[in-house]
Design an enzyme around this catalytic site. Structure first.
Site, short mmCIF file in Angstrom:
data_model
loop_
_atom_site.label_atom_id
_atom_site.label_comp_id
_atom_site.label_asym_id
_atom_site.label_seq_id
_atom_site.Cartn_x
_atom_site.Cartn_y
_atom_site.Cartn_z
N SER A 37 0.78 -1.24 0.00
CA SER A 37 0.00 0.00 0.00
C SER A 37 0.82 1.29 0.00
CB SER A 37 -0.96 0.02 1.20
OG SER A 37 -0.24 0.04 2.41
N LYS A 95 -6.11 4.57 8.51
CA LYS A 95 -5.01 5.41 8.03
C LYS A 95 -5.39 6.89 8.07
CE LYS A 95 -2.68 1.87 5.35
NZ LYS A 95 -2.03 1.50 4.08
#
Length: 339
Positions: free
Chosen positions: A234, A278
């Site tokens: 990611s 996140k």
């Protein structure tokens, strides 16, 4: 004088509490991790400095004990996953971690490629073999190959790509045997495997692995990315932005703290898991801007989930949707400098 003995119930209670801490449940818990500045992690030889920073956002994941499971049950931005949601059938945690670390290596390569090409600098590749990402239970490779093995040859023929291996095996029938030469760690080994028909397609046969190309990218100036034990794919987008910024004289950060996430493949930004966590991590770190995968405007895109979470926590971050690396660069190029 009477001797004093510790009260047995208290001792037993203490033992039970200690044991419960180390007793792992068949679940994983994920929660917001950190937003790390990338400039200390990524170094391009002779690269330019920046006033602001690009940040890598992470999610922390680990096996649950009784206490972490209960805490996660009542925490809005902690998620509980069963082991079958994380690990494939018969996959060990060690194999899973190996896969995640290799995905990180692929993320680095994709980021370097995108950044250097954008900067007009050529890139080259050196093939290291074919990496085994998965071994299928009940197939010939089980017990002979492991996740992390690098296949170098098949029947003495040097492998230059995953497709070469698959094409070679496609020309074989069930019952035929192939000899694979591979490295495990630093040791070269070999194994003879008899091809077996696939259960879902009996007309085809194979050895039961998921192979991918294992290649090293070569660039000048050199770039070093120190990720230690961080795994997963990611970080591609943010790696590419930091590398490109160090390669070019104009500072894309313009004094802002810029976080984000997204896989990167041939310049395309892909979705990731844990976008909500996140966003929380980036907000806590004081990020001004957050790049989120747009997924071409899909209703359940990372971007939409990020915006929802941002509103929920009252963040002041500007959440920006991106489908490509070029879009992220273009957005920053038009950005007015931080006052």
């Amino acid at each position: 004088m009477r001797k004093k003995y510790p009260r047995i119930p208290y001792v037993l209670a203490a033992i039970l509490v200690l044991a419960s801490v180390f007793y792992m449940l068949p679940y994983y818990v994920s929660k917001p991790g950190l937003a790390k500045e990338l400039e200390p992690i990524i170094e391009v030889e002779g690269g330019y400095d920046e006033e602001g920073s690009f940040m890598l956002t992470t999610v922390r994941m680990g096996r649950a004990n009784i206490y972490t499971y209960l805490i996660a049950s009542f925490s809005k931005y902690q998620e509980i996953y069963s082991m079958k949601d994380i690990l494939r059938p018969n996959e060990s945690e060690q194999e899973y971690n190996k896969k995640q670390l290799h995905l990180m290596e692929g993320s680095k390569a994709s980021a370097i490629e995108a950044a250097y090409k954008k900067a007009g600098i050529p890139v080259e590749y050196r093939y290291k073999g074919v990496y085994v990402m998965e071994v299928v239970p009940g197939m010939p490779a089980e017990g002979k190959l492991e996740v992390g093995d690098r296949l170098l040859k098949v029947d003495g023929k040097i492998l230059k790509s995953r497709d070469e291996l698959l094409d070679y095996l496609a020309g074989k029938k069930a019952g035929e045997t192939v000899k694979l030469t591979f490295t495990r760690g630093n040791k070269e080994q070999s194994a003879n495997l008899e091809l077996q028909a696939f259960k879902n397609d009996p007309k085809r046969a194979g050895i039961g692995i998921a192979p991918i190309d294992d290649k090293e990218i070569i660039v000048d100036p050199k770039v070093n990315i120190k990720t230690d034990e961080i795994g997963g794919p990611s970080a591609g987008l943010m790696f590419a932005l930091e590398i490109y910024n160090q390669l070019t004289e104009d500072d894309l950060t313009k004094g802002y703290e810029i976080a984000g996430t997204g896989t990167l493949s041939e310049g395309m930004v892909g979705p990731i898991g844990g976008i909500e966590q996140k966003i929380v991590a980036a907000d806590k770190a004081g990020a001004d801007i957050f790049f989120a995968p747009n997924e071409k405007g899909a209703k359940n895109s990372n971007y939409r989930a990020a915006v929802k979470t941002g509103k929920d926590i009252g963040t002041k971050m500007k959440i920006v949707p991106v489908d490509t690396f070029d879009e992220a660069v273009a957005y920053l190029e038009k950005l007015k400098p931080e006052k």
